[in-house]
Every structure is written in structure tokens, then in C-alpha cells.
Write a protein that holds these residues in place. Sequence first.
Motif, PDB file in Angstrom:
ATOM      1  N   SER A  20       0.841  -1.194   0.000  1.00 31.51           N
ATOM      2  CA  SER A  20       0.000   0.000   0.000  1.00 31.51           C
ATOM      3  C   SER A  20       0.875   1.242   0.000  1.00 31.51           C
ATOM      4  CB  SER A  20      -0.906  -0.010   1.233  1.00 31.51           C
ATOM      5  OG  SER A  20      -1.773   1.076   1.201  1.00 31.51           O
ATOM      6  N   LEU A  21       0.539   2.158  -0.871  1.00 28.90           N
ATOM      7  CA  LEU A  21       1.257   3.424  -1.017  1.00 28.90           C
ATOM      8  C   LEU A  21       2.765   3.229  -1.155  1.00 28.90           C
ATOM      9  CD1 LEU A  21      -0.722   5.561   1.578  1.00 28.90           C
ATOM     10  CD2 LEU A  21      -1.037   5.472  -0.891  1.00 28.90           C
ATOM     11  N   GLY A  22       3.140   2.186  -1.914  1.00 25.96           N
ATOM     12  CA  GLY A  22       4.540   1.945  -2.218  1.00 25.96           C
ATOM     13  C   GLY A  22       5.337   1.260  -1.129  1.00 25.96           C
ATOM     14  N   LYS A  23       4.673   0.772  -0.089  1.00 26.51           N
ATOM     15  CA  LYS A  23       5.367   0.096   1.009  1.00 26.51           C
ATOM     16  C   LYS A  23       4.730  -1.261   1.237  1.00 26.51           C
ATOM     17  CE  LYS A  23       6.508   4.389   3.211  1.00 26.51           C
ATOM     18  NZ  LYS A  23       5.732   5.491   3.595  1.00 26.51           N
ATOM     19  N   ASP A  24       5.531  -2.192   1.754  1.00 23.63           N
ATOM     20  CA  ASP A  24       5.041  -3.526   2.074  1.00 23.63           C
ATOM     21  C   ASP A  24       4.828  -3.648   3.575  1.00 23.63           C
ATOM     22  OD1 ASP A  24       5.171  -4.331  -0.574  1.00 23.63           O
ATOM     23  OD2 ASP A  24       7.240  -5.012  -0.388  1.00 23.63           O
ATOM     24  N   TYR A  25       3.637  -4.117   3.961  1.00 19.04           N
ATOM     25  CA  TYR A  25       3.269  -4.276   5.364  1.00 19.04           C
ATOM     26  C   TYR A  25       2.921  -5.736   5.638  1.00 19.04           C
ATOM     27  CZ  TYR A  25       2.478   0.806   5.509  1.00 19.04           C
ATOM     28  OH  TYR A  25       2.621   2.162   5.455  1.00 19.04           O
ATOM     29  N   HIS A  26       3.039  -6.152   6.891  1.00 21.14           N
ATOM     30  CA  HIS A  26       2.429  -7.408   7.324  1.00 21.14           C
ATOM     31  C   HIS A  26       0.925  -7.167   7.375  1.00 21.14           C
ATOM     32  CE1 HIS A  26       6.492  -7.945   9.257  1.00 21.14           C
ATOM     33  NE2 HIS A  26       6.350  -9.068   8.574  1.00 21.14           N
TER      34      HIS A  26
END
Length: 91
Positions: A20-26
Amino acid sequence: MISYCPMCGKPVYFAERKRSLGKDYHPLCLKCYHCKRQLSPGQHAEYDDKPYCSHCYLQRFGPRGTRPLTSRSSLGASASSKVPAETKKTS
């Protein structure tokens, strides 16, 4: 290439990532920074590299006048229920 979650700092592997929004999250790390509500990828706002739900974002960083009303009881005596005596119809 392994990316790192901006919330917890741990590695995020391809099979578990929420991008999301260019970032990877758990999946469990993608939540509002203020109220901790779970967020959907791409359906949130970001301020100072932290995700916020639309409600918290508008409340904290939006233009004045966009804050939602909490309830009519918070206004005290409702201004709309007070009608001047001159405008009331008599039957």
C-alpha cells in the motif's frame, strides 16, 4: 529481495505482504497509527510516513470544518429545536 515493514521493522516476505502506497506491510501491521483500526491496502491516507484511516486523517490533518459531528447531545440544548415565538403558528 526482502522488504521490511515500516511499522514493526521485521522482514515482509512475498506471500504475506500487503502493498500500500509503495510500502510492504504485514497484514496485521497495516492499521491506523492513531486508532489502530485495520486498514485495506490503498484505502487510507498517509502523513509523516504513517498510515491513518480517513476519519483520523481528516480529524488531525484535514482542513477545518471537516470534523464529523459526534452527536446531537454533545451540542447541549439543540439549537434547531428552539424556534422563536414569533415564527410559531397558532391554530
